[in-house]
Motif scaffolding. Structure first.
Motif, PDB file in Angstrom:
ATOM      1  N   VAL A  86       0.880  -1.176   0.000  1.00 21.44           N
ATOM      2  CA  VAL A  86       0.000   0.000   0.000  1.00 21.44           C
ATOM      3  C   VAL A  86       0.913   1.220   0.000  1.00 21.44           C
ATOM      4  O   VAL A  86       1.799   1.324   0.851  1.00 21.44           O
ATOM      5  CB  VAL A  86      -0.920   0.004   1.241  1.00 21.44           C
ATOM      6  CG1 VAL A  86      -1.735   1.283   1.314  1.00 21.44           C
ATOM      7  CG2 VAL A  86      -1.832  -1.211   1.238  1.00 21.44           C
ATOM      8  N   PRO A  87       0.743   2.136  -0.958  1.00 26.14           N
ATOM      9  CA  PRO A  87       1.646   3.291  -0.996  1.00 26.14           C
ATOM     10  C   PRO A  87       1.385   4.237   0.178  1.00 26.14           C
ATOM     11  O   PRO A  87       0.440   4.044   0.945  1.00 26.14           O
ATOM     12  CB  PRO A  87       1.321   3.952  -2.330  1.00 26.14           C
ATOM     13  CG  PRO A  87      -0.065   3.519  -2.648  1.00 26.14           C
ATOM     14  CD  PRO A  87      -0.251   2.167  -2.032  1.00 26.14           C
ATOM     15  N   GLN A  88       2.233   5.251   0.277  1.00 28.21           N
ATOM     16  CA  GLN A  88       2.189   6.139   1.445  1.00 28.21           C
ATOM     17  C   GLN A  88       1.712   7.541   1.104  1.00 28.21           C
ATOM     18  O   GLN A  88       1.600   8.395   1.977  1.00 28.21           O
ATOM     19  CB  GLN A  88       3.578   6.173   2.098  1.00 28.21           C
ATOM     20  CG  GLN A  88       4.056   4.752   2.399  1.00 28.21           C
ATOM     21  CD  GLN A  88       5.442   4.714   2.998  1.00 28.21           C
ATOM     22  OE1 GLN A  88       5.603   4.994   4.171  1.00 28.21           O
ATOM     23  NE2 GLN A  88       6.440   4.393   2.203  1.00 28.21           N
TER      24      GLN A  88
ATOM     25  N   ALA B 157       1.598   6.806  -7.078  1.00 26.81           N
ATOM     26  CA  ALA B 157       1.320   5.909  -5.956  1.00 26.81           C
ATOM     27  C   ALA B 157       0.087   5.063  -6.267  1.00 26.81           C
ATOM     28  O   ALA B 157       0.054   3.864  -5.989  1.00 26.81           O
ATOM     29  CB  ALA B 157       1.114   6.725  -4.679  1.00 26.81           C
TER      30      ALA B 157
ATOM     31  N   THR C 100       9.692   8.873   3.128  1.00 29.87           N
ATOM     32  CA  THR C 100       8.711   8.072   3.867  1.00 29.87           C
ATOM     33  C   THR C 100       9.311   6.739   4.325  1.00 29.87           C
ATOM     34  O   THR C 100       8.692   5.693   4.194  1.00 29.87           O
ATOM     35  CB  THR C 100       7.490   7.784   2.972  1.00 29.87           C
ATOM     36  OG1 THR C 100       7.949   7.025   1.837  1.00 29.87           O
ATOM     37  CG2 THR C 100       6.824   9.046   2.483  1.00 29.87           C
TER      38      THR C 100
ATOM     39  N   LYS D 262       7.862   9.804   8.597  1.00 31.89           N
ATOM     40  CA  LYS D 262       6.777  10.147   7.653  1.00 31.89           C
ATOM     41  C   LYS D 262       5.736  11.053   8.312  1.00 31.89           C
ATOM     42  O   LYS D 262       5.334  12.064   7.744  1.00 31.89           O
ATOM     43  CB  LYS D 262       6.138   8.844   7.171  1.00 31.89           C
ATOM     44  CG  LYS D 262       4.921   8.996   6.309  1.00 31.89           C
ATOM     45  CD  LYS D 262       4.497   7.647   5.716  1.00 31.89           C
ATOM     46  CE  LYS D 262       3.800   6.735   6.700  1.00 31.89           C
ATOM     47  NZ  LYS D 262       3.367   5.462   6.089  1.00 31.89           N
TER      48      LYS D 262
ATOM     49  N   GLU E 128       8.458  10.011  -1.706  1.00 32.50           N
ATOM     50  CA  GLU E 128       7.948   8.697  -1.292  1.00 32.50           C
ATOM     51  C   GLU E 128       8.977   7.624  -1.628  1.00 32.50           C
ATOM     52  O   GLU E 128       9.365   7.461  -2.795  1.00 32.50           O
ATOM     53  CB  GLU E 128       6.605   8.384  -1.968  1.00 32.50           C
ATOM     54  CG  GLU E 128       6.109   6.998  -1.565  1.00 32.50           C
ATOM     55  CD  GLU E 128       4.631   6.742  -1.827  1.00 32.50           C
ATOM     56  OE1 GLU E 128       3.978   7.565  -2.487  1.00 32.50           O
ATOM     57  OE2 GLU E 128       4.139   5.703  -1.352  1.00 32.50           O
ATOM     58  N   VAL E 129       9.419   6.907  -0.634  1.00 41.74           N
ATOM     59  CA  VAL E 129      10.282   5.744  -0.835  1.00 41.74           C
ATOM     60  C   VAL E 129       9.378   4.517  -0.713  1.00 41.74           C
ATOM     61  O   VAL E 129       8.672   4.376   0.281  1.00 41.74           O
ATOM     62  CB  VAL E 129      11.408   5.693   0.217  1.00 41.74           C
ATOM     63  CG1 VAL E 129      12.221   4.403   0.082  1.00 41.74           C
ATOM     64  CG2 VAL E 129      12.306   6.913   0.088  1.00 41.74           C
ATOM     65  N   PRO E 130       9.372   3.644  -1.732  1.00 39.65           N
ATOM     66  CA  PRO E 130       8.469   2.481  -1.650  1.00 39.65           C
ATOM     67  C   PRO E 130       8.933   1.491  -0.594  1.00 39.65           C
ATOM     68  O   PRO E 130      10.002   1.654   0.003  1.00 39.65           O
ATOM     69  CB  PRO E 130       8.548   1.887  -3.051  1.00 39.65           C
ATOM     70  CG  PRO E 130       9.848   2.338  -3.602  1.00 39.65           C
ATOM     71  CD  PRO E 130      10.142   3.669  -2.979  1.00 39.65           C
ATOM     72  N   GLN E 131       8.113   0.469  -0.371  1.00 40.75           N
ATOM     73  CA  GLN E 131       8.373  -0.461   0.725  1.00 40.75           C
ATOM     74  C   GLN E 131       8.770  -1.854   0.241  1.00 40.75           C
ATOM     75  O   GLN E 131       9.029  -2.743   1.041  1.00 40.75           O
ATOM     76  CB  GLN E 131       7.131  -0.535   1.618  1.00 40.75           C
ATOM     77  CG  GLN E 131       6.722   0.874   2.066  1.00 40.75           C
ATOM     78  CD  GLN E 131       5.466   0.877   2.904  1.00 40.75           C
ATOM     79  OE1 GLN E 131       5.506   0.539   4.074  1.00 40.75           O
ATOM     80  NE2 GLN E 131       4.349   1.245   2.320  1.00 40.75           N
TER      81      GLN E 131
ATOM     82  N   LEU F  43       7.705   3.819  -9.067  1.00 40.34           N
ATOM     83  CA  LEU F  43       7.242   4.882  -8.168  1.00 40.34           C
ATOM     84  C   LEU F  43       8.438   5.711  -7.694  1.00 40.34           C
ATOM     85  O   LEU F  43       8.382   6.945  -7.694  1.00 40.34           O
ATOM     86  CB  LEU F  43       6.503   4.299  -6.961  1.00 40.34           C
ATOM     87  CG  LEU F  43       6.117   5.295  -5.860  1.00 40.34           C
ATOM     88  CD1 LEU F  43       5.200   6.391  -6.385  1.00 40.34           C
ATOM     89  CD2 LEU F  43       5.442   4.591  -4.678  1.00 40.34           C
TER      90      LEU F  43
END
Lengths: 425, 425
Positions: A167-169, A175, B144, B150, B166-169, B178
């Motif tokens: 899930v993006p932030q 995103a 993030t 964040k 935004e840094v993805p996870q 992204l």
């Protein structure tokens, strides 16, 4: 089904029978004290009482029957995992969040002590072999909504079959594109598991089913604007809790019947508490079964709860999926759009939530807001401060509570909540 | 520059002069105790001693001179914000992480008490007006990478000019897409701020500058495999800390000079401690200036630190950007590829880190690993448990420490570290 047949079913699920018996006993007593002791309850709550009395019985039996008929069971911990996809793949969707301390010592070998109670609980329930839902799952779908869950799933996945959705932030177009890719990846995982291809037809059908459930819950929410409050917050919370694991069509019908009764009650100006009782909105972290501590404290403090601004409440119910697209891709886009509207504290910024709380407080005629954060839940603890600033500026009183699943702070919470309610006079 | 001129500069930056004087005094004493008291230090450390003695002086003056010449200053808190873009935009890049308690009471009005010390520190330094770097920034770039940062940036951005990436996870292709979009968005933000368009030419040049800096730090890291250890862990940490705010070209030159001296020392089999001294790898959360507590404890416990598996260490240094692409888009892709290799605990899973720690421990001939997590840092606390399992299986001893910036637990830490080092015999 007989007690012996249930026990045999739980044995087949490899539950720790003696510990599980103990759990059901405590749960029954707890439910009696907090729920069955209430005055002026609606007739329609009998269905919920029955569902809860059979929480590890009849519904679990239904899951076993579905599995015997070739269906798969999908477990989730979060409103970001689309139930619509599960149903379209002809599988059963159940929420696995847990609201009681269990197996904590074992759980703390997998995750840090400073992890929120909800996470430790679902891990503890698994390790202590106490949850027939977890044991019934063919696949458990996690998501990256907070650091705690994201990292806990790494350890948890050594114990269950897992798929994790990112899930993006933020809610930028990029995103959203990532979330769409994750929805498509999840769709493929479901197909691989169930053998059922998700099509325009079955997705349209499942979207309608889930929309109807959400509409029934929206209707319930709207009716709670009445004074006197026609239903207790505890009962409304229970309804939202049950919405995560009951059969969706049967559940929707029951809630609409209940809403008919509520309308009659409103017509007669009847309620569960006298008109003029102080009205509270509870806002923040989800309260999973049987986490009824704070609602009980609030409603034992000369107040009634009129809304749950929570994942087990408005966050899961507010938005519907657009049913009009006539292509599969269009429907997937509609699904993505709906899920990306969720006002979860995992997003930065999450200003929607601030205005949603304000709107709910006004529409439900709340006198004040109690913000509830689970200890060590960083996203909601941060937003508690922000929300307090926003509500203060609008003249809406707010009390910020941070707690866990232990009962040790009940008296302390009661003192704080009573003082807050008195201050509302 | 004279003391009076520095004070005038700090006044212009709106620092709280008396509190800032107090801070510099404490810092000087602390540095004397922990750094200047060391035996057998390398001549090349004089440069670092000088840089640190002028940490709020000369380097800050350089920033003011750069600003007077029309340059912009970009502040960051994380190794995910590409220094290459800052330099390509002809701006100055400075790390703002803070390693000391300051303004904590004020910070706790913006963020929850259960927030890690690093976050409370950078907010506290701002609110208490103690950091000339923060006050010199034209833009602060957040990311993030954890729930704490964040959400803290939302409150922090009311006090400074911010841009959040935004840094993805995860590291899927869609997650990388992204991050690329975020890099491009950041590139546009830099252009809007500086008026400088990032081009193939200036980006190639800045990539080379930063690669050279990383190569010098890689060289330093490799040389620490020698026994006796040619440089203390404290000094190596200081070098990595200074790499975040010193002029990159000058810094690289100094570190290469220092490495020449280290090579001579290794040749003569000389070191800062006797051969055979127990060798420790420290792994986990970043240690920002002046967070030297744990390294000091470790190196006062009959051990020497031979590597920092940390953002202020290997995580910022391990990977270089491919310099060969001959289009701007190709170079951006190379940049994205490099940053998405970072083995940060923000990713799920982050198995790279597990093998990187093992590789570092082996290559640097470490006898054991001390894992360091800041209290309330969920990502690293979770990975501490995972890493311990991985290292145990490989026969590499690990001690897990959770602490903050207070000095209250120094004796307790010393007892635990000494017991761990003894156990390595």
């Amino acid at each position: 089904m007989s007690d012996a047949a249930y026990t045999a079913m739980w044995e087949n699920l490899n539950l720790d029978i003696s510990a599980h018996d103990g759990l059901l006993e405590v749960l029954g007593k707890f439910y009696g004290d907090i729920y069955l002791s209430q005055q002026n309850r609606l007739k329609g709550m009998e269905y919920l009482d029955f569902v809860l009395s059979e929480v590890h019985g009849l519904r679990v039996k239904e899951l076993q029957d579905a599995k015997a008929a070739g269906k798969k069971v999908i477990g989730t911990f979060c409103v970001f995992v689309p139930e619509e996809l599960t149903l379209a793949a002809d599988a059963v969707h159940v929420g696995l969040c847990s609201g009681a301390d269990a197996g904590t010592e074992e759980a703390e070998k997998l995750v840090p002590r400073n992890t929120c109670a909800l996470i430790k609980s679902f891990i503890g329930f698994k390790l202590a072999r106490l949850c027939p839902y977890t044991e019934s799952c063919d696949l458990i779908v996690g998501e990256t909504t907070c650091d705690g869950k994201k990292k806990a799933y790494e350890a948890f996945s050594n114990h269950v079959s897992m798929h994790v959705m990112e899930v993006p932030q933020t809610k930028t177009a990029d995103a959203k594109a990532l979330f769409k890719a994750e929805v498509l990846r999840h769709k493929e995982a479901l197909k691989a598991l169930t053998g059922t291809e998700i099509t325009l037809e079955n997705l349209q059908k499942s979207i309608t089913i889930v929309n109807e459930k959400r509409k029934a819950l929206q209707r319930l929410s709207r009716l709670r604007a009445a004074d006197p409050a026609p239903i207790s917050g505890r009962d409304a919370l229970l309804i939202n809790q049950v919405s995560f694991y009951d059969d969706p069509v049967r559940f929707t019908q029951s809630i609409n019947t209940l809403c008919d009764q509520i309308e009659e009650r409103i017509e007669k100006k009847e309620g569960v508490v006298p008109a003029g009782t102080k009205r509270l909105l509870v806002s923040g972290c989800p309260m999973a079964v049987p986490n009824w501590k704070l609602p009980y404290v609030m409603e034992s403090s000369n107040a009634v709860i009129v809304g749950e601004e929570s994942c087990i409440g408005s966050r899961n119910v507010r938005d519907l999926v657009d049913e009009t697209p006539d292509t599969l891709d269009g429907l997937i886009d509609a699904l993505v759009d709906r899920y990306m509207k969720i006002d979860c504290a995992c997003f930065t910024p999450n200003n929607e939530r601030m205005s949603n709380v304000e709107t709910m407080a006004k529409e439900l005629n709340a006198d004040g807001v109690i913000h509830y954060a689970l200890s060590f839940c960083q996203p909601y603890a941060h937003e508690a401060i922000k929300l307090n600033n926003v509500l203060s500026a609008k003249g809406i009183p707010m009390l910020s509570i941070e707690t866990d699943y232990s009962m040790e702070d009940v008296e302390q919470l009661k003192t704080r909540v009573e003082a807050f309610v008195e201050m509302l006079d």
